[in-house]
Design a protein around this motif. Structure first.
Motif, short mmCIF file in Angstrom:
data_model
loop_
_atom_site.label_atom_id
_atom_site.label_comp_id
_atom_site.label_asym_id
_atom_site.label_seq_id
_atom_site.Cartn_x
_atom_site.Cartn_y
_atom_site.Cartn_z
N SER A 69 -4.50 49.64 17.11
CA SER A 69 -2.29 49.80 16.08
C SER A 69 -3.03 50.09 14.76
N ASN A 70 -3.52 50.21 13.97
CA ASN A 70 -4.41 50.41 13.27
C ASN A 70 -3.34 49.31 11.74
N VAL A 71 -2.79 47.76 12.97
CA VAL A 71 -2.46 46.95 11.63
C VAL A 71 -3.19 46.56 10.99
N PRO A 72 -3.25 46.47 9.22
CA PRO A 72 -3.70 45.88 8.31
C PRO A 72 -4.22 44.51 8.68
N GLY A 73 -5.34 43.78 8.53
CA GLY A 73 -5.68 42.05 8.44
C GLY A 73 -6.97 42.19 8.98
N PHE A 74 -6.82 40.98 9.34
CA PHE A 74 -8.14 40.54 10.05
C PHE A 74 -8.28 40.37 11.87
N TYR A 75 -8.81 40.69 12.58
CA TYR A 75 -8.47 40.75 14.06
C TYR A 75 -9.22 39.42 13.83
N SER A 76 -8.90 38.42 14.88
CA SER A 76 -10.10 37.61 16.20
C SER A 76 -10.94 37.58 16.58
N ASP A 77 -11.07 37.35 17.45
CA ASP A 77 -12.62 37.26 18.87
C ASP A 77 -11.55 36.97 19.99
N THR A 78 -11.89 37.88 20.57
CA THR A 78 -10.81 38.01 21.97
C THR A 78 -10.32 36.24 22.88
N LEU A 79 -9.24 36.29 22.57
CA LEU A 79 -8.17 35.26 23.23
C LEU A 79 -8.96 35.53 24.70
N LEU A 80 -8.69 36.31 25.32
CA LEU A 80 -7.97 36.58 26.29
C LEU A 80 -7.89 38.35 27.19
N TYR A 81 -8.53 38.71 28.11
CA TYR A 81 -8.26 39.58 28.90
C TYR A 81 -6.96 40.05 29.15
N PHE A 82 -5.97 41.13 29.21
CA PHE A 82 -4.89 41.54 30.08
C PHE A 82 -6.01 42.40 30.99
N GLN A 83 -5.05 42.28 31.76
CA GLN A 83 -5.60 43.69 33.44
C GLN A 83 -4.49 44.25 33.54
N ASN A 84 -4.27 45.64 33.08
CA ASN A 84 -3.37 46.08 33.48
C ASN A 84 -4.14 46.77 35.49
N VAL A 85 -3.48 46.73 35.71
CA VAL A 85 -3.19 47.83 36.80
C VAL A 85 -2.03 48.42 37.62
N ALA A 86 -2.73 49.53 38.73
CA ALA A 86 -1.54 49.60 39.69
C ALA A 86 -1.25 48.86 41.05
N VAL A 87 -0.12 48.72 41.49
CA VAL A 87 0.10 48.27 42.37
C VAL A 87 1.15 49.12 43.33
N THR A 88 0.93 48.88 44.88
CA THR A 88 2.04 50.02 45.63
C THR A 88 1.55 48.91 46.70
N LEU A 89 3.34 49.63 47.52
CA LEU A 89 2.99 48.48 49.41
C LEU A 89 2.02 48.83 50.17
N THR A 90 1.82 48.36 50.95
CA THR A 90 0.44 48.39 51.41
C THR A 90 1.34 49.74 52.83
N LYS A 91 2.36 49.23 53.35
CA LYS A 91 2.84 50.37 55.02
C LYS A 91 2.91 51.83 54.36
N ASN A 92 2.61 52.10 52.92
CA ASN A 92 2.87 53.20 52.91
C ASN A 92 1.05 54.35 52.15
N ASP A 93 0.42 53.23 52.33
CA ASP A 93 -0.52 53.78 52.34
C ASP A 93 -1.08 54.81 51.12
N LEU A 94 -0.53 54.94 50.23
CA LEU A 94 -1.23 55.44 49.05
C LEU A 94 -2.44 55.66 48.10
N THR A 95 -3.32 56.67 47.83
CA THR A 95 -4.33 56.54 47.08
C THR A 95 -4.23 56.87 45.92
#
Length: 231
Positions: free
Chosen positions: A73-99
């Motif tokens: 975002s380039n917000v000015p300031g001093f960034y800390s070390d990593t607190l934790l990680y977000f893990q974005n994922v895609a989620v589907t219904l298994t029955k639909n068998d999507l690729t």
């Protein structure tokens, strides 16, 4: 005795299981609060603000920092070390068998993503959903889960811990269908941006102390055992 010093930080209004406004709880809240204490900075006071408002308050010096502002975002300031990680994922219904083996595959489906995902998930994601009439974004992430379970959405895109939290909430009153989680996104580090380099450095020392203990992993593991707190 003088009052205990307080570090005042802005955070998004409601982001379970990371932050619960109604109780000042959550796994990220615990990490930040304990790192502040270990750093000898005092206590923590949270201000629940939108990102644009947080940026204004940070620039004016009204607060000491803002949590989860992306470095990109380039917000000015001093960034800390990593607190934790977000893990974005895609989620589907298994029955639909999507690729869904890659971000590019999302172009083939009806996708419901979290708010402003088109800004945060990179150019490849933006290209995959560009011009799609069957793409929507939601600030209400519980709604993403209900739309998936009703087959209204073929794919939902959100952080894995947030998905599991809202799935458990959905299961309170509904029978959930089996899902497939597609880890097509890279983990996303989360930081605090401070307006003081000295405070950032001191906080980083406290965070390092916390990460060196079993307590840090215990906090992360508590994500789904936190009480279901709703405003």
């Amino acid at each position: 005795m003088p009052p205990e010093p307080v570090v005042e930080l802005a955070v998004a209004k409601h982001l379970p299981p990371y932050f619960f406004k109604s109780s000042n709880e959550g796994i990220e809240q615990r990490i930040v609060e304990q790192a502040i204490q270990l750093a000898g900075l005092g206590g923590l006071k949270l201000h629940y603000l939108s990102y644009p408002r947080a940026e204004l308050e940070l620039a004016s010096g009204t607060i000491n920092g803002a949590i989860n502002i992306p470095k990109e975002s380039n917000v000015p300031g001093f960034y800390s070390d990593t607190l934790l990680y977000f893990q974005n994922v895609a989620v589907t219904l298994t029955k639909n068998d999507l690729t869904v083996d890659s971000i590019d595959d999302l172009a083939n489906y009806r996708v419901f993503a979290f708010g402003n995902a088109h800004k945060y998930l990179g150019e490849r994601f933006a290209n995959a959903i560009k011009g799609k009439r069957d793409y929507e974004e939601f600030t209400n992430q519980f709604a993403q889960v209900t739309h998936l379970m009703s087959d209204h959405a073929q794919v939902i895109v959100l952080d894995k811990r947030i998905f599991i939290y809202y799935l458990r909430m959905y299961e309170r009153n509904n029978q959930a269908m089996d899902v497939t989680i597609h880890p097509i996104f890279e983990p996303s580090p989360r930081h605090i941006v401070f307006n003081s380099e000295a405070m950032r450095d001191q906080f980083n020392r406290g965070l390092a102390y916390l990460k060196a203990t079993a307590r840090y992993e215990s906090i992360l593991a508590s994500a789904q055992t936190l009480a279901m707190i709703e405003e």
